[in-house]
Every structure is written in C-alpha cells, then in structure tokens.
Design an enzyme around this catalytic site. Structure first.
Site, PDB file in Angstrom:
ATOM      1  N   TYR A   9      -9.507 -10.494 -25.630  1.00  0.00           N
ATOM      2  CA  TYR A   9      -8.957 -10.705 -24.278  1.00  0.00           C
ATOM      3  C   TYR A   9     -10.103 -11.060 -23.321  1.00  0.00           C
ATOM      4  O   TYR A   9     -10.173 -10.561 -22.194  1.00  0.00           O
ATOM      5  CB  TYR A   9      -8.241  -9.463 -23.756  1.00  0.00           C
ATOM      6  CG  TYR A   9      -7.131  -8.914 -24.620  1.00  0.00           C
ATOM      7  CD1 TYR A   9      -5.840  -9.433 -24.543  1.00  0.00           C
ATOM      8  CD2 TYR A   9      -7.356  -7.855 -25.493  1.00  0.00           C
ATOM      9  CE1 TYR A   9      -4.806  -8.907 -25.314  1.00  0.00           C
ATOM     10  CE2 TYR A   9      -6.331  -7.332 -26.270  1.00  0.00           C
ATOM     11  CZ  TYR A   9      -5.061  -7.862 -26.181  1.00  0.00           C
ATOM     12  OH  TYR A   9      -4.046  -7.342 -26.946  1.00  0.00           O
ATOM     13  N   CYS A  17      -5.769  -2.111 -16.950  1.00  0.00           N
ATOM     14  CA  CYS A  17      -5.206  -2.076 -15.608  1.00  0.00           C
ATOM     15  C   CYS A  17      -3.942  -1.227 -15.562  1.00  0.00           C
ATOM     16  O   CYS A  17      -3.289  -1.133 -14.529  1.00  0.00           O
ATOM     17  CB  CYS A  17      -4.906  -3.493 -15.112  1.00  0.00           C
ATOM     18  SG  CYS A  17      -3.754  -4.401 -16.154  1.00  0.00           S
ATOM     19  N   GLN A  38     -10.992 -10.361 -11.710  1.00  0.00           N
ATOM     20  CA  GLN A  38     -10.853  -9.134 -10.932  1.00  0.00           C
ATOM     21  C   GLN A  38     -10.905  -9.432  -9.434  1.00  0.00           C
ATOM     22  O   GLN A  38     -11.733 -10.226  -8.976  1.00  0.00           O
ATOM     23  CB  GLN A  38     -11.954  -8.144 -11.306  1.00  0.00           C
ATOM     24  CG  GLN A  38     -11.840  -7.592 -12.724  1.00  0.00           C
ATOM     25  CD  GLN A  38     -10.695  -6.601 -12.882  1.00  0.00           C
ATOM     26  OE1 GLN A  38      -9.976  -6.289 -11.943  1.00  0.00           O
ATOM     27  NE2 GLN A  38     -10.519  -6.096 -14.092  1.00  0.00           N
ATOM     28  N   CYS A  60       0.839  -1.210   0.000  1.00  0.00           N
ATOM     29  CA  CYS A  60       0.000   0.000   0.000  1.00  0.00           C
ATOM     30  C   CYS A  60       0.870   1.254   0.000  1.00  0.00           C
ATOM     31  O   CYS A  60       1.990   1.250   0.514  1.00  0.00           O
ATOM     32  CB  CYS A  60      -0.905   0.038   1.233  1.00  0.00           C
ATOM     33  SG  CYS A  60      -2.183  -1.212   1.260  1.00  0.00           S
ATOM     34  N   ASP A 120      -9.538  -5.723 -23.055  1.00  0.00           N
ATOM     35  CA  ASP A 120      -9.021  -5.627 -21.686  1.00  0.00           C
ATOM     36  C   ASP A 120      -7.694  -6.373 -21.633  1.00  0.00           C
ATOM     37  O   ASP A 120      -7.607  -7.484 -21.113  1.00  0.00           O
ATOM     38  CB  ASP A 120     -10.035  -6.218 -20.701  1.00  0.00           C
ATOM     39  CG  ASP A 120      -9.593  -6.081 -19.249  1.00  0.00           C
ATOM     40  OD1 ASP A 120      -8.623  -5.342 -18.990  1.00  0.00           O
ATOM     41  OD2 ASP A 120     -10.223  -6.725 -18.384  1.00  0.00           O
TER      42      ASP A 120
END
EC number: 2.1.1.35
Length: 541
Positions: free
Chosen positions: A386, A481, A350, A145, A454
């Site tokens: 994809y 992404c 996902q 993070c 994607d």
C-alpha cells in the site's frame, strides 16, 4: 506421567464470534452503547439484589425537546446519555461526560436501544467542557468536528481510550496479548493544519429543463450552500471559512466560493471542490522565475490550476511559497523535512503536514529492532505494501540496503518513482502489483525484511492477510487510519497459521492525532514474527 498442561497459547487467540464483527462507524457506536447499557445493568443488579427492574417507559415523541445528562463519550465522538429508566441511550453530538444538555429527539432505533438527537444547548457543563476553546462559528452544527469544547490534553487522553477500546472490542484478543497502549502522539498544530479541504454544493444554476440559448433572470439563479453537511442531516451547510485548514487553503476556499458564485450558471449539477496546499522552496541566494521555481520543485506549471493566492514564509536558507491547487489532475508538492513529494492534487496524501516530521521519525525509530546489528541475519530490506506515492518507502529507505514499494494503483507508483528520483534514492524501487499476488515477486528473504502496511479505512482483505502469513516477514509496522479494522487485522496476525508454525506478537501500539478537534485517531502497531509455543511430548513413565 502424562503431561496434562495446556498449551500456553490456548484461549489466547481471538474469539471466533468476535472476529466476525464489522468495525464501521455504526458498529463502533453500537458497541459503545451496548457496553454502557451492560455496565448500568450490572451496577443495577448489584444494588437491587432480588428486586425487579422498573418496567420500560415510552420513548419521547420525535422532534420533541428533552433534557439529558451525558454518561460517556463514544469512540465516534458522540456523547451517550442514559434514559430516565436507564434502559435506552440517547446519542448526543458535541457533548462530553457530565454535560446536562437540552436536545431534540430526531430518530428512534428501539430494537437497538438508542435514539439519535440534535444538540441544542448546554444547561450545566461537565467538568471537561470549556466552550471558550471553540474556534469555529459552525461548531455544534457542522459534521466535521466533534471535540472543540475539550482541552487538547483531554482530546489526546480520549483518543488513547479509543485505541484501547478498539483492541478490547474488535480484536477478540485477551488482555495479556495486548501491550499497554502508548500515549497519543500530539499534532504540533491543533488548528490550521489541514492541507486539503473538499467542500461541496448540491445544485447548480444551469436551469433544469431550459434550453442553453434561453436567458435567465440573474435574480432567479440562487447560489446554493457551499460547504459541508449538517450533523444528522442530509443537507449542506454554507461554510465561508474552516479554521482547520492551513492559511493558504482557507484563502483558497474564499477564492473558490467567489468563483463558483460568479459562475454558478455553468454548473448543471452540484460539484465537489478541491483546495490543496502546494509548497515550493525558493533559494535566497539567486533570483528565479515562477516557472523555474516550479521546475526546481519537480512541478510542471499548469495554467489555471490554482486560485492565484500565494503566501510566502521566510526560512533560514529559502523562502517557502504556498499556493492553493484546485485542479485534481494538477501536481502538488509537499515537503517532509527535506524529503520532497509530488502527487496529483486529487490523490491521497496525509492531510496534516505539521505532524508528518514527528510521525515519520517515530516510524524510523521503530523500523529496526533492538540488537539488529548483532543478529547473524539482520533486517536490511524494506517492503512497503500500500505504498501510494512512497511516503514510508522514501523516508525509511536510508535505513535499508534495498527498499521496494508496491501498490495496486499505477498512478501512485508513477508518482512514487518520480519522488524516489527527486530524492536521489537509487536503492529504492516501486512496482505496480496485482492485489491477489502482491508478495509473489518480492526479491527479499522474509526473515530479513521489514513490512510496512498502510491500508485504506476498511483494513486489509482476508486474502492480503493470508498472503502476509504465507510470506512471513520478520517484522511488521501496521499504520492505520481506522484503529478498529486495525485491531481486527492484527488479531488475524496474532492468531497466525498453526500449520506453518507462524504467528505474530504485538510489540507496541500507539495512536497518532492527525485530525485534532475530531474524533478520529490513527494507529501504529509494531509486530514481530514468532512461532507457536512448544509443548513437550507426554513423558513416558
């Protein structure tokens, strides 16, 4: 009189030099560093007039501690601080603009005008820093993070800037060709959202160099750190709990850590573990066995595939049972609204289920252009390149007369076909296709087709983009992404193919926050096929 007006499109395509930029982590960071240094030099030139800039100063020794003030937050999630002489940048993780912090210098890159540092402590917090928001004891050391000290509103605003900078820095398109970037679509959950974690450990306890029949002293076998890497180090950090994981995944992490510790002698080397959430729905109106539940949810029971932990959540008409799957080859089940998806646990899907309902609804709302029902040749076919296990093909298919998902991965296509059958979608098909001829056997007319793409983080290959321009789909939804490679690819589509008189215009761009507390943002760009601007022939006088 001759017509000397320039074509409206002249100068508006991506710049050749810019188009060759890469868009990985290092390139993104370097671009932000360069912009900060250039901005300061410009401000300094304006204030100094003809005066010369001060001579450069020596950089501090590595592993010494210094104090710096953060100027910018990069698109990688790292803070950027100018040196005292304003000609060098210190990259400082876990910081926000305005923070005055103490850091340890780790490594210099003099030719690139920056140094990496370790964050030590905050001396004076910046205006957007609130350490009371930090929800993890490992934050500030773990590489997972970057943004827990920021309010969620500030995180979303920062991620909108990431998308803006991606298109400004990596597309090469002039601003007039890029629409205003939409507000970042928020995740309903900011913690407890990850349905998959893959912690790892580096060394096993099999006893290197020892024969299998030689007994080891238990005291000599140490359990290695099990978790994720330290920021800026090639070392694993022992992590007992990750608050980003869903409840069942967090429980599964504890179970797996215990199992590995008890069986560490069986590992000759290190390993990457898998914790993936799987959901089954149990009807309230009848009693069924565990095996029947799994069969009802499209899953064949796999002995030993999960940790044994179960969390039950009561809904209106059913009870959800959550399990943590640890076998890469076992099947997991996920629901997006009432759509059911089964996949191999180790395959891609996902990892934030909480956002998928709103995300797929947004894609549905953008799939069909305004006025399509009045068009003499309306869009009524869906082509999903994809396609993976069929997330977009399946959730969009009710809008179309026929839908086809294609992918180069045969295992994904097998899962996608099973998912189409489980969701009772007879007009939805899937095909495994070679990447070099992905569009060759598409049965749909291009001018009535929506194309959804994607791709992986590296973006589309040049060959794929050329195939796309050859096929000429009417409308494109580009999900990514990595908004930096997306910006690069979208520019190729906007540039188009002048010989074929085909190019694309960007209708909208928006970021989606699939990974709160991190510097990551996903992007959705909507594009429409168009032609090159017409220029009237020279008028004869």
């Amino acid at each position: 009189m001759p017509n000397t007006a320039k074509k409206p499109f002249d100068g508006k395509r991506r710049k050749k030099a810019e188009s060759k930029k890469s868009s990985g982590h290092d390139e993104v960071l370097l671009t932000d560093i360069d912009h900060l240094l250039k901005r300061h030099r410009s401000e300094q030139d304006q204030s100094n007039g003809d005066r010369h800039s001060p001579p450069p100063r020596a950089l501090p020794e590595t592993f010494t501690e210094i104090e710096v003030t953060i100027s910018d937050l990069s698109s990688t999630g790292d803070g950027l601080a100018l040196s005292e002489n304003k000609d060098h940048v210190f990259v400082v993780p876990f910081t926000v603009p305005g923070d005055k912090v103490r850091v340890k210098v780790v490594r210099h890159f003099p030719p690139l005008s920056y140094s990496m540092t370790d964050f030590l402590s905050v001396i004076e917090p910046g205006p957007t820093r609130n350490d009371a928001l930090i929800g993890c004891s490992y934050f500030g050391k773990c590489s997972g993070c970057q943004l827990q000290m920021m309010s969620y509103e500030d995180q979303l605003a920062h991620k909108r800037r990431i998308v803006e900078k991606a298109y400004a820095n990596f597309s090469g398109l002039i601003p007039e060709l890029i629409p205003t970037i939409g507000d970042t679509f928020a995740s309903p959950m900011q913690f407890g959202y990850r349905t998959k974690l893959t912690p790892h450990f580096a060394n096993g306890g099999g006893g290197k160099g020892k024969k299998p029949d030689v007994a080891e002293d238990p005291a000599e076998v140490q359990v290695p750190p099990i978790g994720f890497t330290y920021k800026n180090r090639r070392m694993d950090m022992d992590i007992e709990d990750c608050p980003l994981g869903t409840d069942i995944v967090r429980r599964g992490l504890k179970s797996e850590r215990k199992r590995v510790a008890e069986n560490i002698r069986s590992y000759k080397r290190g390993a990457t573990l898998l914790m993936r959430e799987s959901t089954t729905r149990v009807p309230k109106d009848k009693a069924v066995s565990t095996a029947e539940i799994k069969q009802m949810n499209g899953v064949t029971p796999t002995p030993g595939a999960d940790t044994g932990d179960v969390i039950r959540v009561e809904r209106d008409n059913y009870i959800e049972e959550k399990r943590c799957i640890t076998d890469n080859n076992a099947t997991t089940v996920e629901y997006v609204d009432d759509y059911i998806f089964s996949n191999k646990a180790g395959a891609f899907f996902q990892n934030n289920n909480s956002i998928l309902s709103g995300f797929t609804e947004y894609i549905r709302s953008q799939a069909i252009p305004a006025g399509n029902d009045q068009d003499p040749r309306p869009i009524k076919y869906l082509l999903d390149a994809y396609s993976g296990s069929g997330l977009f093909t399946i959730t969009l298919s009710p809008l179309f007369k026929s839908s086809l998902g294609v992918d180069v991965a045969g295992d994904s296509i097998t899962s996608a076909r099973e998912n189409a059958s489980a969701n009772n979608l007879p007009s939805t098909g899937f095909a495994a296709a070679d990447a070099a001829v992905l569009f060759k056997d598409v049965p749909y007319p291009a001018d009535q087709t929506l194309l959804v793409i994607d791709p992986p983080r590296k973006g589309c290959s040049e060959d794929f983009l050329q195939q796309l321009l050859e096929f000429q789909p009417r409308r494109v939804v580009y999900v990514s992404c990595n908004v930096h490679t997306q910006a690069r690819d979208v520019a190729v589509m906007v540039q188009g193919d002048e010989k074929k008189d085909i190019r694309y215009e960007i209708e909208s761009i928006r970021g989606f926050d699939f990974f709160p507390q991190t510097g990551h943002v996903e992007g959705v760009a909507i594009l429409n096929r168009t032609r090159f601007p017409r220029v009237e022939a020279d008028a004869k006088t």
